[in-house]
Design an enzyme around this catalytic site. Structure first.
Site, short mmCIF file in Angstrom:
data_model
loop_
_atom_site.label_atom_id
_atom_site.label_comp_id
_atom_site.label_asym_id
_atom_site.label_seq_id
_atom_site.Cartn_x
_atom_site.Cartn_y
_atom_site.Cartn_z
N ASP A 149 -0.45 99.81 46.83
CA ASP A 149 0.41 99.52 47.97
C ASP A 149 0.75 100.82 48.70
O ASP A 149 1.15 101.79 48.07
CB ASP A 149 1.69 98.81 47.52
CG ASP A 149 2.38 98.09 48.67
OD1 ASP A 149 1.69 97.74 49.64
OD2 ASP A 149 3.60 97.87 48.58
N HIS A 156 9.38 101.70 59.08
CA HIS A 156 9.91 101.21 57.80
C HIS A 156 10.34 102.38 56.92
O HIS A 156 11.44 102.37 56.36
CB HIS A 156 8.85 100.37 57.09
CG HIS A 156 9.23 99.94 55.70
ND1 HIS A 156 10.22 98.99 55.47
CD2 HIS A 156 8.79 100.33 54.48
CE1 HIS A 156 10.35 98.81 54.16
NE2 HIS A 156 9.49 99.60 53.53
N GLN A 262 15.47 98.57 42.44
CA GLN A 262 14.67 99.68 42.96
C GLN A 262 15.37 101.05 42.92
O GLN A 262 14.79 102.01 42.40
CB GLN A 262 14.24 99.33 44.39
CG GLN A 262 13.13 100.19 44.96
CD GLN A 262 12.66 99.66 46.33
OE1 GLN A 262 12.98 98.54 46.72
NE2 GLN A 262 11.89 100.46 47.04
N THR A 382 5.17 97.72 54.28
CA THR A 382 5.93 96.87 55.20
C THR A 382 5.69 97.28 56.65
O THR A 382 5.93 98.44 57.02
CB THR A 382 7.43 97.00 54.88
OG1 THR A 382 7.60 96.74 53.50
CG2 THR A 382 8.25 96.02 55.68
CA CA Z 1 5.42 97.13 49.64
#
Ligand code: CA
Length: 450
Positions: A149, A156, A262, A382
């Site tokens: 990813d 973002h 997170q 994102t």
């Molecule tokens: Ca992501």
């Protein structure tokens, strides 16, 4: 490999906006799946109660129908080369075809396009190979190998940075290196499946020890997923102009995240359990060939650092980026009860959102000799746009949970509640071109397993 740069997808007769199909619903101006698209998915008829399910098979979307390639191979005459590729697809596996490379992808696209065009001699044969989409269920397009990813939207990165590090939002490496991390493919599911709210170690700011509890900050992330076609050998890098020869196509990708897990876990090695409890892909893979009319130049503002040479080339500057309009919709449990299909939360466009292109992600991923394999998935990160209302996550839309987002039925959301269904959509439009779309990527937050 190709002598021309891999992202120079010349448009051809398959993109002709005047082309119509004998499948009437494919000529509807609003369909995501006109004859100019022809995306692939793995699917089967939903089994009736007590009936054994059919094996998975590969189909191509056309309007509100699907051409079942196993039946299509049997019932219609095909050129030997097309028949050879269709034979691999008729086995119900997309991966062999994904590994075959662009000449195969182009040949099959041209043959299917011709066969589905109004007036085609194939038409009367192929009608028996059509299945209404409403009768189908889907699985992952292929067995997904490694999942990486990225973090390709600077908007973002800056918005999240402002929340986590107000005095230092954008770290100095961002404008030089495509940031990414290795994710986990075992929890990637196809659109339509529910995912349980995860448990995790959460440290409230005012409590000394962390606690194990269900996440209260479940979020979506609006991304695109890129599926790798032919891989590269370990130790061999992929040059920027060759990168898209390794890219089969794109899916919508919701990288579900737990925002309260997170911040406690991510330092110093990066995201872990906040991210790997589920990601959802759309069933339809839109091929890079279908996206050819929607290429746009790659640009970098003059006052930003320009990409290092392995991430830059004249051809990449000319047409290395894509213009895809993306949207996130939310359907709460109450909306479902009220018969509402949900409402739009945000929209963005990849051309504005992405600081790094797919070619740059591939060139960077392999610059150290790391090998990509057929079926690997690269998430873009994102895809938030620059403006208000273009945040690709609740984290951004609610400004870190501080400003609730109002919904038209009076509900509000900072993060997602149990029963919320998130729906991602994507559509490409360009002057003088037939619009194409991605269908839907849909997932529902289920209660935690307490
Ligand atoms: Ca992501």
């Amino acid at each position: 490999m190709n002598t021309e740069p891999s992202f120079v997808h010349a448009t051809d007769a398959t993109h002709d906006p005047a082309r119509r199909s004998w499948v009437a619903s494919a000529n509807d101006p609003d369909t995501d799946f006109p004859i100019q698209n022809l995306p692939y998915a793995r699917l089967r008829r939903k089994a009736a109660k007590g009936e054994a399910p059919e094996p998975w098979r590969v189909g191509v979307a056309i309007g509100d129908q699907v051409l079942d390639l196993r039946i299509a191979l049997e019932v219609a005459p095909w050129e030997p080369e097309t028949a050879r590729h269709l034979d691999a697809l008729a086995q119900g596996e997309l991966a062999t075809f994904m590994a075959a490379g662009r000449p195969a992808w182009r040949a099959v696209r041209a043959a299917l396009c011709e066969a589905l065009t109004e007036g085609s001699l194939h038409g009367p044969f192929l009608e028996s190979a059509l299945v209404p989409m409403a009768e189908l269920e889907y699985t992952l397009p292929c067995s997904i190998g490694d999942y990486t990813d990225f973090y390709a939207s600077i908007h973002h990165a800056a918005a999240v940075g402002r929340l986590f590090r107000p005095d230092n939002p954008l770290l100095p490496n961002y404008q030089w290196v495509p940031i990414g991390y290795h994710g986990r493919s075992s929890s990637i599911v196809v659109s339509g499946q529910g995912l349980r709210r995860p448990l995790g170690q959460i440290k409230p700011p005012d409590a000394a020890p962390p606690v194990l509890q269900a996440s209260r900050r479940v979020d979506f992330e609006l991304e695109l997923g890129a599926l790798v076609g032919p891989g590269n050998a370990l130790g061999e890098r992929i040059g920027i102009d060759d990168a898209e020869a390794h890219l089969f196509g794109l899916v919508l990708f919701n990288d579900w995240s737990a925002r309260d897990i997170q911040p406690w876990e991510y330092q110093p090695l990066g995201p872990f359990l906040s991210k790997n409890w589920g990601s959802t892909v759309s069933p339809w893979v839109v091929t890079m060939e279908a996206l050819a009319p929607f290429r746009v130049p790659f640009t970098r503002p003059a006052d930003h650092p320009q990409p290092l040479s392995y991430l830059d080339s004249p051809a990449h500057r000319a047409s290395g980026a894509l213009s895809i309009r993306l949207e996130t919709w939310l359907q709460t449990a109450r909306m479902r009860q009220q018969g509402s299909a949900g409402e739009r939360l945000m929209g963005s466009n990849t051309a504005e959102a992405a600081y790094w292109t797919l070619s740059q992600l591939i060139a960077h991923h392999t610059v150290n000799g790391c090998n990509l394999r057929t079926g690997d998935l690269l998430g873009t990160g994102t895809l938030s746009g620059p403006g208000p209302g273009q945040g690709g996550s609740m984290l951004e839309l609610s400004q870190g949970g501080k400003v609730p987002v109002g919904l038209s039925n009076g509900e509000t959301r900072t993060f997602l509640e149990d029963g919320d269904t998130v729906i991602l959509r994507g559509r490409c439009t360009a002057e003088g071109r037939r619009p194409i779309g991605f269908g839907e990527c849909r997932g529902t937050v289920m209660p935690a397993d307490l």
